[in-house]
Design an enzyme around this catalytic site. Structure first.
Site, PDB file in Angstrom:
ATOM      1  CB  SER A  10      -9.924   6.160  -0.575  1.00 44.79           C
ATOM      2  OG  SER A  10     -10.719   5.007  -0.441  1.00 44.79           O
ATOM      3  CB  THR A  55     -10.897  -1.130  -6.974  1.00 44.31           C
ATOM      4  OG1 THR A  55     -10.953  -0.385  -5.756  1.00 44.31           O
ATOM      5  CG2 THR A  55      -9.618  -1.931  -7.026  1.00 44.31           C
ATOM      6  N   GLY A 109     -12.440  -0.133   2.967  1.00 43.23           N
ATOM      7  CA  GLY A 109     -12.799  -1.538   2.787  1.00 43.23           C
ATOM      8  C   GLY A 109     -11.711  -2.342   2.099  1.00 43.23           C
ATOM      9  CG  ASP A 110      -8.726  -5.567   1.115  1.00 41.06           C
ATOM     10  OD1 ASP A 110      -8.125  -4.931   0.232  1.00 41.06           O
ATOM     11  OD2 ASP A 110      -8.572  -6.803   1.262  1.00 41.06           O
ATOM     12  CD  GLN A 161      -3.287   0.312   0.365  1.00 42.80           C
ATOM     13  OE1 GLN A 161      -3.640  -0.816   0.580  1.00 42.80           O
ATOM     14  NE2 GLN A 161      -3.897   1.083  -0.508  1.00 42.80           N
ATOM     15  CE  LYS A 174      -5.691  -3.824   2.815  1.00 49.21           C
ATOM     16  NZ  LYS A 174      -5.905  -3.283   1.454  1.00 49.21           N
TER      17      LYS A 174
HETATM   18  P1  NDP Z   1     -14.900  -8.717  -1.842  1.00 44.72           P
HETATM   19  O1  NDP Z   1     -14.991  -9.245  -0.468  1.00 44.72           O
HETATM   20  O2  NDP Z   1     -15.936  -7.798  -2.344  1.00 44.72           O
HETATM   21  O3  NDP Z   1     -14.799  -9.922  -2.889  1.00 44.72           O
HETATM   22  C1  NDP Z   1     -13.788 -10.858  -2.811  1.00 44.72           C
HETATM   23  C2  NDP Z   1     -13.973 -11.869  -3.924  1.00 44.72           C
HETATM   24  O4  NDP Z   1     -12.794 -12.679  -3.991  1.00 44.72           O
HETATM   25  C3  NDP Z   1     -15.125 -12.826  -3.668  1.00 44.72           C
HETATM   26  O5  NDP Z   1     -15.641 -13.275  -4.879  1.00 44.72           O
HETATM   27  C4  NDP Z   1     -14.431 -13.942  -2.902  1.00 44.72           C
HETATM   28  O6  NDP Z   1     -15.099 -15.192  -2.969  1.00 44.72           O
HETATM   29  C5  NDP Z   1     -13.099 -14.016  -3.597  1.00 44.72           C
HETATM   30  N1  NDP Z   1     -12.086 -14.505  -2.641  1.00 44.72           N
HETATM   31  C6  NDP Z   1     -11.726 -13.903  -1.481  1.00 44.72           C
HETATM   32  N2  NDP Z   1     -10.819 -14.619  -0.825  1.00 44.72           N
HETATM   33  C7  NDP Z   1     -10.607 -15.700  -1.576  1.00 44.72           C
HETATM   34  C8  NDP Z   1      -9.778 -16.827  -1.426  1.00 44.72           C
HETATM   35  N3  NDP Z   1      -8.978 -16.978  -0.359  1.00 44.72           N
HETATM   36  N4  NDP Z   1      -9.804 -17.762  -2.420  1.00 44.72           N
HETATM   37  C9  NDP Z   1     -10.612 -17.603  -3.497  1.00 44.72           C
HETATM   38  N5  NDP Z   1     -11.429 -16.549  -3.687  1.00 44.72           N
HETATM   39  C10 NDP Z   1     -11.430 -15.621  -2.745  1.00 44.72           C
HETATM   40  O7  NDP Z   1     -13.450  -8.034  -1.935  1.00 44.72           O
HETATM   41  P2  NDP Z   1     -12.895  -6.988  -3.005  1.00 44.72           P
HETATM   42  O8  NDP Z   1     -13.525  -7.200  -4.323  1.00 44.72           O
HETATM   43  O9  NDP Z   1     -12.946  -5.654  -2.389  1.00 44.72           O
HETATM   44  O10 NDP Z   1     -11.349  -7.412  -3.063  1.00 44.72           O
HETATM   45  C11 NDP Z   1     -10.838  -8.300  -4.053  1.00 44.72           C
HETATM   46  C12 NDP Z   1      -9.335  -8.076  -4.186  1.00 44.72           C
HETATM   47  O11 NDP Z   1      -9.090  -6.734  -4.601  1.00 44.72           O
HETATM   48  C13 NDP Z   1      -8.518  -8.260  -2.917  1.00 44.72           C
HETATM   49  O12 NDP Z   1      -7.249  -8.790  -3.259  1.00 44.72           O
HETATM   50  C14 NDP Z   1      -8.344  -6.840  -2.394  1.00 44.72           C
HETATM   51  O13 NDP Z   1      -7.212  -6.713  -1.565  1.00 44.72           O
HETATM   52  C15 NDP Z   1      -8.176  -6.109  -3.707  1.00 44.72           C
HETATM   53  N6  NDP Z   1      -8.427  -4.664  -3.689  1.00 44.72           N
HETATM   54  C16 NDP Z   1      -9.614  -4.169  -3.257  1.00 44.72           C
HETATM   55  C17 NDP Z   1      -9.852  -2.807  -3.289  1.00 44.72           C
HETATM   56  C18 NDP Z   1     -11.165  -2.213  -2.906  1.00 44.72           C
HETATM   57  O14 NDP Z   1     -11.323  -1.005  -3.052  1.00 44.72           O
HETATM   58  N7  NDP Z   1     -12.140  -2.987  -2.454  1.00 44.72           N
HETATM   59  C19 NDP Z   1      -8.811  -1.867  -3.738  1.00 44.72           C
HETATM   60  C20 NDP Z   1      -7.616  -2.500  -4.245  1.00 44.72           C
HETATM   61  C21 NDP Z   1      -7.449  -3.846  -4.188  1.00 44.72           C
HETATM   62  P3  NDP Z   1     -15.900 -15.740  -1.677  1.00 44.72           P
HETATM   63  O15 NDP Z   1     -17.145 -14.922  -1.591  1.00 44.72           O
HETATM   64  O16 NDP Z   1     -16.141 -17.177  -1.990  1.00 44.72           O
HETATM   65  O17 NDP Z   1     -14.983 -15.549  -0.502  1.00 44.72           O
HETATM   66  O1  2IT Z   2      -5.976  -2.444  -1.391  1.00 43.85           O
HETATM   67  C1  2IT Z   2      -6.498  -1.313  -1.455  1.00 43.85           C
HETATM   68  O2  2IT Z   2      -5.944  -0.383  -2.048  1.00 43.85           O
HETATM   69  C2  2IT Z   2      -7.806  -1.121  -0.823  1.00 43.85           C
HETATM   70  N1  2IT Z   2      -8.372  -2.063  -0.293  1.00 43.85           N
HETATM   71  C3  2IT Z   2      -8.429   0.261  -0.802  1.00 43.85           C
HETATM   72  C4  2IT Z   2      -7.825   1.086   0.280  1.00 43.85           C
HETATM   73  C5  2IT Z   2      -8.490   2.419   0.521  1.00 43.85           C
HETATM   74  O3  2IT Z   2      -8.067   3.066   1.487  1.00 43.85           O
HETATM   75  O4  2IT Z   2      -9.386   2.836  -0.210  1.00 43.85           O
END
Ligand code: NDP
Ligand code: 2IT
Length: 448
Positions: free
Chosen positions: A380, A213, A168-169, A114, A129
């Site tokens: 953000s 994202t 969130g994440d 990050q 984080k």
């Molecule tokens: P969500 O919780 O909305 O969705 C996560 C998705 O990934 C679900 O479909 C989930 O399936 C799947 N998943 C999670 N963990 C696992 C695992 N261990 N094995 C297989 N599938 C998995 O999260 P986000 O969409 O917010 O985040 C997805 C990715 O993007 C992460 O790596 C996060 O760090 C990254 N990210 C998110 C940001 C944001 O703004 N939200 C910003 C930048 C990066 P299931 O429901 O079955 O668990």
């Molecule tokens: O991995 C990421 O960059 C995030 N989950 C978003 C972080 C944020 O502060 O919006």
């Protein structure tokens, strides 16, 4: 494999010794160390001031107990984390992850990446984080609320709009941010909107943050394709995951003329040759909180593959948007063999080091997470700007800002890679550009 630079190898061995068992953190640290050798040659003061040794050690790590009661009255205890990694460029900024796999090594890998991601946005945010090993799956709304309230009852004293700004994440979306914000407000008696981002639009959230994202990652891939005189138009795409990032990646790909034929959750993937019906995915995942397999109940021609590997579906563009290490060396080789020309990482560190080598050696356009998924945290920071000025911007204006930021990040990574003798290598470009920005600020601040 031993690193070329002996001093960097020594630093890496120290990381292993001082952070035992934290394999994801080791992986993230190693990748950055492998990139920054040439920077130290150009900026000897970074070596003299021990910038690498300092940047790799979090400024502060907070671990706390989170007790909560389920609907039957049974007591549960989870562990909460906040790693305040680096504040050279601004208040610590980064998401909270609620997932049973969470432990310190995952929060540290995410916090470390990050720092550089946030630097690349060009906005004044440091890196941090947090999260918990809490599993939100199958929990009632009330249970989620009680958990979030208990989590914030510990966290509130460490955060603030000028201190540390969580978001969130995985497992933390608008609903959780709402409960966390409510409890922060109650505990502090302050309406301090800028303390959290990803808030609802009714109480200080920003338009486009939900989409940011996924949209941003797609803009980044669009830029990589442009360099190759290509575009999304008519491209067959695969997007893993079906959460926040995946959904808005699919949406933007479709807007740009591509066709997404598969997405997934942790149980399996769906394949829809006619193109994913995004409204149906939104209904199932965002509103009804169901599993992706239910998609085929509504789209009879589509196929659900339980436990299947989504990367076996041939595609031209792959956008991993689920979790770390979801593409290994074999998956990467299969993608390349099947004609994949671009990979944009919506998730954080979704490709293993072996997988990255396969992509780089094949010469495909590979956009690493810390560059490609920076649109989320960048928006953000735009939410923080709106909160600070008690203003709210239109969707169109905010999306334009996001698109511009992604364009700039792409250009910075591209030019930096070229400057340091690694043309086309966005991993080196992102790591070096992010590192230099933070390192310069750290030198300016003196030994702290
Ligand atoms: P969500 O919780 O909305 O969705 C996560 C998705 O990934 C679900 O479909 C989930 O399936 C799947 N998943 C999670 N963990 C696992 C695992 N261990 N094995 C297989 N599938 C998995 O999260 P986000 O969409 O917010 O985040 C997805 C990715 O993007 C992460 O790596 C996060 O760090 C990254 N990210 C998110 C940001 C944001 O703004 N939200 C910003 C930048 C990066 P299931 O429901 O079955 O668990
Ligand atoms: O991995 C990421 O960059 C995030 N989950 C978003 C972080 C944020 O502060 O919006």
């Amino acid at each position: 494999m031993v690193m070329k630079d002996e001093k960097l190898e020594t630093i890496y061995q120290d990381v292993l010794r001082r952070n035992p068992g934290e394999v994801e953190f080791h992986q993230a640290a190693r990748e950055v160390l492998e990139s920054v050798g040439p920077v130290l040659a150009k900026y000897p003061e970074f070596r003299e001031r021990k910038i690498i040794e300092r940047i790799i050690e979090p400024e502060r790590q907070i671990i706390f107990r989170v007790p909560w009661q389920d609907d039957k009255g049974e007591v549960h205890v989870n562990r909460g984390f906040r790693v305040q990694y680096n504040s050279a460029l601004g208040p610590y900024k980064g998401g909270l992850r609620f997932h049973p796999s969470v432990y310190l090594g995952i929060i540290k890998f995410l916090g470390f990446e990050q720092i550089f991601k946030n630097a690349l946005t060009g906005l004044p945010i440091g890196g941090g984080k947090g999260g918990s090993d809490f599993d939100p799956k199958g929990k009632s709304d009330d249970e989620i609320m009680r958990f979030c309230q208990s989590f914030m009852t510990e966290l509130w004293r460490y955060i603030g709009e000028h201190t540390d700004v969580p978001a969130g994440d995985i497992g933390v979306g608008g609903r959780e941010i709402g409960y966390l914000y409510g409890q922060f407000k109650r505990l502090t008696s302050r309406y301090e909107a800028g303390v959290l981002t990803g808030k609802g639009l009714d109480y200080g959230g920003s338009l486009v943050r939900t989409e940011a994202t996924g949209y941003g990652a797609t803009f980044f891939v669009e830029e990589m394709l442009k360099v190759r005189k290509d575009s999304f138009d008519g491209k067959r795409c695969v997007v893993s995951g079906s959460g926040n990032v995946a959904i808005y990646t699919v949406e933007k790909i479709h807007q740009l003329g591509g066709k997404v034929v598969a997405c997934s959750d942790s149980n399996g993937y769906i394949f829809d040759e006619k193109g994913i019906d995004l409204e149906l995915v939104k209904q199932l995942k965002e509103r009804e909180r169901r599993r992706i397999k239910d998609y085929v109940e509504y789209r009879k021609h589509a196929r659900y593959v339980d436990g299947g590997n989504i990367w076996e579906i041939p595609c031209q563009v792959a956008m991993p948007s689920a979790t770390q290490n979801e593409i290994n060396g074999k998956d990467a080789a299969l993608l390349v063999k099947n004609g994949c020309i671009a990979v944009g990482e919506g998730a954080n560190m979704p490709t293993t080091p072996e997988g990255i080598q396969v992509f780089l050696q094949a010469g495909i356009a590979y956009g690493p997470g810390k560059a490609a998924n920076a649109g989320g945290v960048a928006t953000s920071a735009l939410e923080m700007q709106q909160n600070a000025s008690r203003d709210s911007w239109t969707f169109e204006y905010t999306e334009k800002r996001l698109a511009n930021i992604m364009k700039n990040i792409h250009q910075t990574c591209f030019e930096t890679a070229e400057e340091f003798g690694a043309k086309g290598n966005y991993v080196v470009g992102a790591n070096i550009a992010g590192f230099i920005k933070v390192a310069k600020a750290m030198v300016a601040h003196g030994l702290i």
